[in-house]
Write a protein that holds these residues in place. Sequence first.
Motif, PDB file in Angstrom:
ATOM      1  N   VAL A  28       0.421   4.416  -2.598  1.00  0.00           N
ATOM      2  CA  VAL A  28       0.241   5.822  -2.220  1.00  0.00           C
ATOM      3  C   VAL A  28       1.292   6.682  -2.919  1.00  0.00           C
ATOM      4  O   VAL A  28       0.986   7.713  -3.522  1.00  0.00           O
ATOM      5  CB  VAL A  28       0.344   5.997  -0.686  1.00  0.00           C
ATOM      6  CG1 VAL A  28       0.328   7.477  -0.314  1.00  0.00           C
ATOM      7  CG2 VAL A  28      -0.792   5.265   0.006  1.00  0.00           C
ATOM      8  N   THR A  63      -5.128   8.348   2.981  1.00  0.00           N
ATOM      9  CA  THR A  63      -4.818   6.932   2.857  1.00  0.00           C
ATOM     10  C   THR A  63      -4.038   6.414   4.052  1.00  0.00           C
ATOM     11  O   THR A  63      -4.226   5.289   4.463  1.00  0.00           O
ATOM     12  CB  THR A  63      -4.010   6.661   1.573  1.00  0.00           C
ATOM     13  OG1 THR A  63      -2.989   7.625   1.494  1.00  0.00           O
ATOM     14  CG2 THR A  63      -4.886   6.728   0.355  1.00  0.00           C
ATOM     15  N   LYS A  82      -6.532   5.721   6.791  1.00  0.00           N
ATOM     16  CA  LYS A  82      -7.383   4.581   6.481  1.00  0.00           C
ATOM     17  C   LYS A  82      -6.630   3.268   6.639  1.00  0.00           C
ATOM     18  O   LYS A  82      -7.128   2.312   7.206  1.00  0.00           O
ATOM     19  CB  LYS A  82      -7.882   4.698   5.041  1.00  0.00           C
ATOM     20  CG  LYS A  82      -9.381   4.877   4.954  1.00  0.00           C
ATOM     21  CD  LYS A  82      -9.800   4.758   3.521  1.00  0.00           C
ATOM     22  CE  LYS A  82     -11.284   4.971   3.371  1.00  0.00           C
ATOM     23  NZ  LYS A  82     -11.614   5.133   1.958  1.00  0.00           N
ATOM     24  N   ALA A 113       0.810  -1.228   0.000  1.00  0.00           N
ATOM     25  CA  ALA A 113       0.000   0.000   0.000  1.00  0.00           C
ATOM     26  C   ALA A 113       0.845   1.282   0.000  1.00  0.00           C
ATOM     27  O   ALA A 113       0.511   2.231  -0.718  1.00  0.00           O
ATOM     28  CB  ALA A 113      -0.978  -0.011   1.171  1.00  0.00           C
TER      29      ALA A 113
END
Lengths: 285, 315
Positions: free
Chosen positions: B238, B309, B312, B234
């Motif tokens: 990003v 992000t 989250k 992830a």
Amino acid sequence: MSKHPVTRESRVSRTAVMALMFLLAIYFLLPVYFLIVAATKPQGDLASTNGLAFSHFNLFENLEVLFTRSDGIFGRWAVNTVIYAVLGAAVGTLISALCGYALAKFEFRGREFLFSVILGGVLVPTTALALPLFLLFSATGLVNTYLAVFLPSIVSPFGVYLARIFANAAVPQELIESARLDGAGEFRTFFSVAFKLMTPALVTIFLFQFVAIWNNFFLPMVMLQKESLFPITLGLYQWNGQTARAPLLQQSVITGSLVSIVPVIIVFILLQRFWRTGLAAGSLK
Amino acid sequence: MTDIATRATRVVESPAGRRRINGGGPRAGTVVAFLTPFFLPFVLFYLVPVGYALWQSVRVVRRTGGQYGTSYTTFGGFEQYLEVFQNHEFWASIGRIGLFGIVQVPVMLFIALIMALLLDTPLLRLKAFFRITAFMPYAVPGVIAAIMWSYLYSPQLSPVVDLLKGVGLEPDFLGPGAVLWSAANVSTWLWTGYNMLIMYSALQSIPQELYEAAKIDGANNWTIAWRIKVPIIAPSLVLTTVFSIIGTLQLYAEPAVLRQISSNISSTFTPNMLAYAVASGNNYQQAAAISVVIAVITFVLSFGFMRLTSKKAGL
């Protein structure tokens, strides 16, 4: 009994995966293949023959036209490109390495602050810098000189960021300290110990900066009016804009594009392991 | 930015690097000597122009005694910014670039992610070939990529147009509705492989034991990819998104080249083209204000996305 459907399924998915990847590979190769084919054709065949099939082989004549057009200005652009991109990236890598190394290995007040300022620089759009730089350079008479493109290009905040990461990872503190105990000065230590250990990293930084300068179209466009100072990209852009009036330029734009990208692509493929280390470091965040 | 900064230093600083040097550290003069070769040009060619743009953007040109009087520049406060926000061409360019970004960035990153995941499976052969072909466009400058593609778009020369005509289609890649997507295709062609390689590098650093453990728990390749690999990489997603947002807002070379062959691209097609057009009209203060607004939007979007992000995903 239970093994058979599994292998069949994996064969199906293997075929699907290979097919998808081949389609994508065709997409990535298509423009370059088209360029290679088109560069070998005489101007007259460009529109009249199939773009994906070779016709009369005219590459050498095209190259001759390309390099003799307007008193050989294309060769001049190639030399300029080397000055801007190769020399600029070399100088830029050296100063980034010194700075990144110092930020990684020396303890001093304000170190984190300086690093944050540099990281902030990564986010400044280069296109937003070009216009104010133009005004500042016109005030100092630098506009329309090599320096107008060269000087701003040597600054790479991203290069310093990478240099700091690599210096931390590749140069053990013990080695620096033992060099100090042996009485070596900091610069001597840097050039004879750290520089060697950081070499793969420095190649990565060089490549990143080379691409950044090679890609930066806005800065030379804003700074340069004299054709003799253009990099290849700006020169081809200008020729491309004239093809409506001078259709014969089209063949030179195509051949020139091929001549300019093929050597770079080859170097990239040869040096790709450096890219991967660099990209991996970039993705650390 | 501080987010990246603090996180980067947290990652890179091993305990050994943190240790204080006892007595043997360099003198202040040496530190300055190492930093100056970078900081001098950094200040001159980064910080000063940023400051100069900010200063220019709050200036206005006024005239004494009507249209033909002598002009002088003076402090204008937010006058230039007000004018930017009231300029419908500015909003049109932002709208175009917004539409471009909302479609092109997810499509490109999705293809890049799929390619990275496939390259990471044992199913695929010829990995080096696929990796190199996808990455190759990165060596091609935007201007030259756009020139190459413009030949593939042009109705006279393009084998693609010929092929599509052969199956009864009449494509017009340079038409008013299509030209934005033709430009988007050039960006996708240029940057998919670069983003793919960032994701692929991140995938390669995941320890294999993790997959073995998941397999014992009964996970198949599909679940491993989406439930384990994607969440772990992830941060790379990003990062590539932020790079792509910055790149989209800076778009200049590709539409500028397509403008040479399509009347459907105006001189104010993207915000940067607008800034350049305004500067060419000698209104530097207005151009500076536009540049500052673009830079601020870039910062806000990049930061906002990173913040959103990272909260989250709990990164």
